[in-house]
Design a protein around this motif. Structure first.
Motif, PDB file in Angstrom:
ATOM      1  N   GLN A 287      39.442  40.988  47.718  1.00 16.96           N
ATOM      2  CA  GLN A 287      39.256  40.104  46.560  1.00 16.96           C
ATOM      3  C   GLN A 287      39.364  40.876  45.253  1.00 16.96           C
ATOM      4  O   GLN A 287      39.847  40.350  44.244  1.00 16.96           O
ATOM      5  N   ALA A 288      38.934  42.136  45.287  1.00 19.80           N
ATOM      6  CA  ALA A 288      39.013  42.962  44.068  1.00 19.80           C
ATOM      7  C   ALA A 288      40.456  43.208  43.654  1.00 19.80           C
ATOM      8  O   ALA A 288      40.754  43.371  42.459  1.00 19.80           O
ATOM      9  N   GLU A 289      41.362  43.220  44.646  1.00 18.63           N
ATOM     10  CA  GLU A 289      42.778  43.467  44.338  1.00 18.63           C
ATOM     11  C   GLU A 289      43.306  42.424  43.361  1.00 18.63           C
ATOM     12  O   GLU A 289      44.053  42.747  42.420  1.00 18.63           O
ATOM     13  N   HIS A 290      42.908  41.144  43.538  1.00 20.72           N
ATOM     14  CA  HIS A 290      43.356  40.078  42.635  1.00 20.72           C
ATOM     15  C   HIS A 290      42.845  40.318  41.213  1.00 20.72           C
ATOM     16  O   HIS A 290      43.572  40.105  40.235  1.00 20.72           O
ATOM     17  N   LEU A 291      41.597  40.765  41.118  1.00 18.50           N
ATOM     18  CA  LEU A 291      41.000  40.996  39.793  1.00 18.50           C
ATOM     19  C   LEU A 291      41.656  42.170  39.096  1.00 18.50           C
ATOM     20  O   LEU A 291      41.856  42.156  37.876  1.00 18.50           O
ATOM     21  N   LEU A 292      41.994  43.211  39.848  1.00 17.90           N
ATOM     22  CA  LEU A 292      42.647  44.385  39.249  1.00 17.90           C
ATOM     23  C   LEU A 292      44.036  44.013  38.726  1.00 17.90           C
ATOM     24  O   LEU A 292      44.470  44.506  37.678  1.00 17.90           O
ATOM     25  N   LYS A 293      44.721  43.136  39.455  1.00 15.58           N
ATOM     26  CA  LYS A 293      46.047  42.693  39.002  1.00 15.58           C
ATOM     27  C   LYS A 293      45.953  41.811  37.767  1.00 15.58           C
ATOM     28  O   LYS A 293      46.896  41.724  36.971  1.00 15.58           O
ATOM     29  N   MET A 294      44.780  41.138  37.598  1.00 15.77           N
ATOM     30  CA  MET A 294      44.569  40.318  36.396  1.00 15.77           C
ATOM     31  C   MET A 294      44.301  41.178  35.169  1.00 15.77           C
ATOM     32  O   MET A 294      44.381  40.694  34.037  1.00 15.77           O
ATOM     33  N   GLY A 295      43.956  42.459  35.377  1.00 16.56           N
ATOM     34  CA  GLY A 295      43.727  43.352  34.250  1.00 16.56           C
ATOM     35  C   GLY A 295      42.311  43.859  34.130  1.00 16.56           C
ATOM     36  O   GLY A 295      42.006  44.656  33.235  1.00 16.56           O
ATOM     37  N   LEU A 296      41.394  43.432  35.011  1.00 22.20           N
ATOM     38  CA  LEU A 296      40.028  43.947  34.962  1.00 22.20           C
ATOM     39  C   LEU A 296      40.008  45.400  35.448  1.00 22.20           C
ATOM     40  O   LEU A 296      40.832  45.812  36.271  1.00 22.20           O
ATOM     41  N   THR A 297      39.065  46.158  34.951  1.00 24.44           N
ATOM     42  CA  THR A 297      38.936  47.558  35.392  1.00 24.44           C
ATOM     43  C   THR A 297      38.049  47.603  36.642  1.00 24.44           C
ATOM     44  O   THR A 297      37.219  46.709  36.859  1.00 24.44           O
ATOM     45  N   PRO A 298      38.195  48.649  37.463  1.00 26.16           N
ATOM     46  CA  PRO A 298      37.326  48.772  38.641  1.00 26.16           C
ATOM     47  C   PRO A 298      35.839  48.769  38.305  1.00 26.16           C
ATOM     48  O   PRO A 298      35.027  48.248  39.072  1.00 26.16           O
ATOM     49  N   VAL A 299      35.477  49.325  37.145  1.00 22.24           N
ATOM     50  CA  VAL A 299      34.058  49.365  36.754  1.00 22.24           C
ATOM     51  C   VAL A 299      33.532  47.948  36.536  1.00 22.24           C
ATOM     52  O   VAL A 299      32.433  47.604  36.990  1.00 22.24           O
TER      53      VAL A 299
ATOM     54  N   CYS B  53      32.571  49.369  46.611  1.00 23.26           N
ATOM     55  CA  CYS B  53      32.530  49.874  45.225  1.00 23.26           C
ATOM     56  C   CYS B  53      32.966  51.333  45.169  1.00 23.26           C
ATOM     57  O   CYS B  53      33.633  51.762  44.221  1.00 23.26           O
ATOM     58  N   THR B  54      32.578  52.109  46.180  1.00 24.73           N
ATOM     59  CA  THR B  54      33.003  53.515  46.234  1.00 24.73           C
ATOM     60  C   THR B  54      34.524  53.616  46.314  1.00 24.73           C
ATOM     61  O   THR B  54      35.149  54.422  45.623  1.00 24.73           O
ATOM     62  N   ILE B  55      35.126  52.773  47.145  1.00 29.50           N
ATOM     63  CA  ILE B  55      36.588  52.791  47.325  1.00 29.50           C
ATOM     64  C   ILE B  55      37.295  52.357  46.041  1.00 29.50           C
ATOM     65  O   ILE B  55      38.303  52.948  45.632  1.00 29.50           O
ATOM     66  N   LEU B  56      36.764  51.326  45.358  1.00 26.14           N
ATOM     67  CA  LEU B  56      37.413  50.796  44.160  1.00 26.14           C
ATOM     68  C   LEU B  56      37.393  51.791  43.004  1.00 26.14           C
ATOM     69  O   LEU B  56      38.267  51.763  42.133  1.00 26.14           O
ATOM     70  N   LYS B  57      36.411  52.671  43.001  1.00 25.66           N
ATOM     71  CA  LYS B  57      36.310  53.645  41.906  1.00 25.66           C
ATOM     72  C   LYS B  57      37.136  54.904  42.159  1.00 25.66           C
ATOM     73  O   LYS B  57      37.050  55.860  41.392  1.00 25.66           O
ATOM     74  N   VAL B  58      37.891  54.899  43.247  1.00 23.70           N
ATOM     75  CA  VAL B  58      38.769  56.035  43.553  1.00 23.70           C
ATOM     76  C   VAL B  58      40.176  55.711  43.062  1.00 23.70           C
ATOM     77  O   VAL B  58      40.735  54.665  43.405  1.00 23.70           O
ATOM     78  N   ASP B  59      40.773  56.594  42.243  1.00 29.53           N
ATOM     79  CA  ASP B  59      42.146  56.358  41.808  1.00 29.53           C
ATOM     80  C   ASP B  59      43.113  57.393  42.374  1.00 29.53           C
ATOM     81  O   ASP B  59      44.324  57.211  42.323  1.00 29.53           O
TER      82      ASP B  59
END
Length: 535
Positions: free
Chosen positions: A99-111, A504-510
């Motif tokens: 679900q976070a993938e959709h938000l990241l594509k919308m422009g939200l930051t992982p934080v 959350c740990t995974i999303l904060k990894v770039d």
């Protein structure tokens, strides 16, 4: 030291990590619930496992992707803390990462996404205690037995749908027979002995311990047995240092061997005079020792595993002795009956304790194949862990997807009250919770979107116990409290936390930065190749 970046796709992005986690989550998704499919897992030594138990699948798979490993660590923590719900953690972590993938594509930051997930998690943990449908105050109270049975049965049903009632009866009989008066319940005190042959419905529970061994000597049964446990071999003792004996005549040779025999006979006679009727040893029994054991009517049992020796000592309240010396009263163990039995073509030695003194119980599982019995053992393990969880915290939640739907509905309403960008993360958290009902419906072969709409309708009307019915007859919705499908509070409490923290740990990894392995590819001239990704 030289490092290289293990990235596919964009140079700095969470998307490749998200894809790996979603793929891993999708692998175990079809194994969720009573109608979940089995997986054939072949591990690194070519051993075959046929199971739908996520803990076993994860343990035997060789997962290399670092991001997916984080979810594995979260599921392992769930297994250690609760003993069940590993699939819940993997699916939910994969769901909210997806679900976070959709938000990241919308422009939200992982934080910002993680802040929304954390707020939704806090709200979920606040709501959980208010949604309990039962609370068991005293696990020893006979009036609570029906609810305890429902909780254990619901746990076992997801692994052995169809045989859940029989397996539940075995688990409860084994657990209640060794329930301590003061100390906490120990899962390790319920043992499983798998014997090939017959069928599941010939499985039994024995108060005490059962070993797939045969006896040493001629004595095959002792009642009201006094047991001495030794970690050393039962044989003529040898000196610790090498020595040479000079024998000059046949008479001296006879006296020498007779002296060894006399010493061994004196030792075994002293043990017999102490009241011992059964000797259990971790080492071998010598031929001469067996002769004297038969002479003094002592039964001999050899256990190869030092762990089995320790468990037996705990079960019969004995002390393991390192040397062949007569035990005193405090060091002796006691069993109502020690006997040799045979099931199929397997010889067994049974240490049975009929009274309340039994600290261990053994479930003797029968089955046609080893894989089938292994799966039954995993179901028993989940049932015993559920019993332990209830003894720690007696709160129970509605099962069959009801608790996930109620949380999704409540968190969705809560997300609308949030003023900032966190509301998007909280809403997606609620969507991930809906995923469990969809998976149950898909695995059962029902249209998941229609089921989800019907459940949302019921929960919006305040029917918080409305869940999904996996039975083919009747409505697709049921009141789970009436049919007795419940979930452990601790399983959901810890599962939600571990899954969210992992996501959350995974999303904060770039970036994933890996050290180059020794012996890697070399450029011409013998040095490592230069590229733009080296740092």
């Amino acid at each position: 030291m030289t490092f290289r970046l293990a990235l596919s796709g964009s140079r700095r992005s969470s998307v490749p990590n998200i894809s790996a986690c979603k793929q891993f989550s999708d692998t175990v998704k079809t194994a969720y619930g009573p109608n979940g499919m089995n997986k054939i897992v072949i591990n690194h030594i070519d051993k075959i496992f046929i199971t739908n138990d996520a803990a076993t699948i994860v343990k035997e798979l060789d997962i290399e992707h670092p991001a997916a490993k984080i979810i594995v660590f979260a599921s392992e923590m769930q297994e250690q803390e609760v003993g069940d719900g590993t699939n819940f953690v993997i699916i939910f972590a994969g769901g909210i990462v997806g679900q976070a993938e959709h938000l990241l594509k919308m422009g939200l930051t992982p934080v910002e996404v993680c802040e929304g997930f954390q707020l939704a998690l806090d709200k979920t943990l606040e709501l959980l205690p208010t949604l309990t449908c039962h609370e068991i105050k005293d696990i020893k109270n006979n009036a609570e037995q029906l609810v305890i049975t429902q909780a254990v049965k619901s746990s076992i049903m997801s692994k052995q749908y169809g045989q859940e009632q029989f397996v539940t009866d075995l688990v409860l009989k084994a657990c209640t027979s060794i329930l301590p008066e003061k100390t906490t319940f120990n899962v390790d005190n319920v043992r499983v002995c798998k014997i090939l042959g017959s069928n599941l419905y010939n499985s039994t529970v024995v108060n005490g311990m059962v070993f797939k061994r045969t006896n040493e000597g001629d004595i095959t049964k002792q009642t009201d047995a006094k047991i001495a446990v030794y970690t050393c071999p039962i044989d003529i003792t040898t000196t610790e240092t090498k020595g040479t004996v000079l024998i000059k005549s046949a008479e001296e040779l006879q006296n020498f061997s007779r002296g060894e025999e006399m010493v061994l006979e004196e030792q075994i006679k002293a043990i017999a005079d102490a009241g011992v009727t059964v000797i259990v040893a971790g080492g071998k029994f010598g031929d001469m020792a067996l002769h004297y054991l038969n002479k003094y009517k002592i039964m001999g049992v050899r256990l190869m595993s030092k762990f089995d020796l320790r468990r037996l000592c705990k079960s019969i309240s004995a002390t393991a002795l390192p040397r062949l010396t007569p035990p005193n009263k405090e060091e002796l163990g006691y069993a109502d009956c020690v006997y040799v039995d045979e099931l199929g073509d397997t010889s067994l030695v049974v240490f049975r304790l009929d009274g309340k003194d039994s600290r261990m119980s053994t479930i003797v599982v029968r089955g046609a194949t080893d894989n089938y019995m292994d799966d039954i053992e995993r179901a028993i393990d989940d049932g015993v862990n559920t019993f332990k969880g209830i003894s720690r915290d007696g709160k129970l939640l509605p099962g069959a997807g009801a608790i996930e739907m109620e949380l999704a509905y409540q968190v969705g309403l809560y997300a609308d009250t949030l003023p900032g960008l966190e509301q998007y993360g909280a809403k997606r958290f609620a969507v991930a919770l809906e995923g469990f009902v969809k998976i149950l419906a898909d695995n059962t072969g029902v249209k998941s979107n229609e089921t989800l709409a019907e459940l949302y309708s019921q929960h919006s009307k305040g029917n918080k116990n409305a869940g999904f019915n996996i039975e083919p007859k009747g409505s697709s919705l049921i009141d789970v409290t009436k049919v007795g499908i419940v979930d452990s509070y601790l399983s959901k409490f810890w599962g939600l936390q571990y899954a969210t923290q992992a996501a959350c740990t995974i999303l904060k990894v770039d970036q994933i930065i890996m050290a180059k392995r020794a012996g890697g590819p070399k450029a011409p001239g013998g040095r490592a190749p230069d590229n733009d990704d080296d740092a």
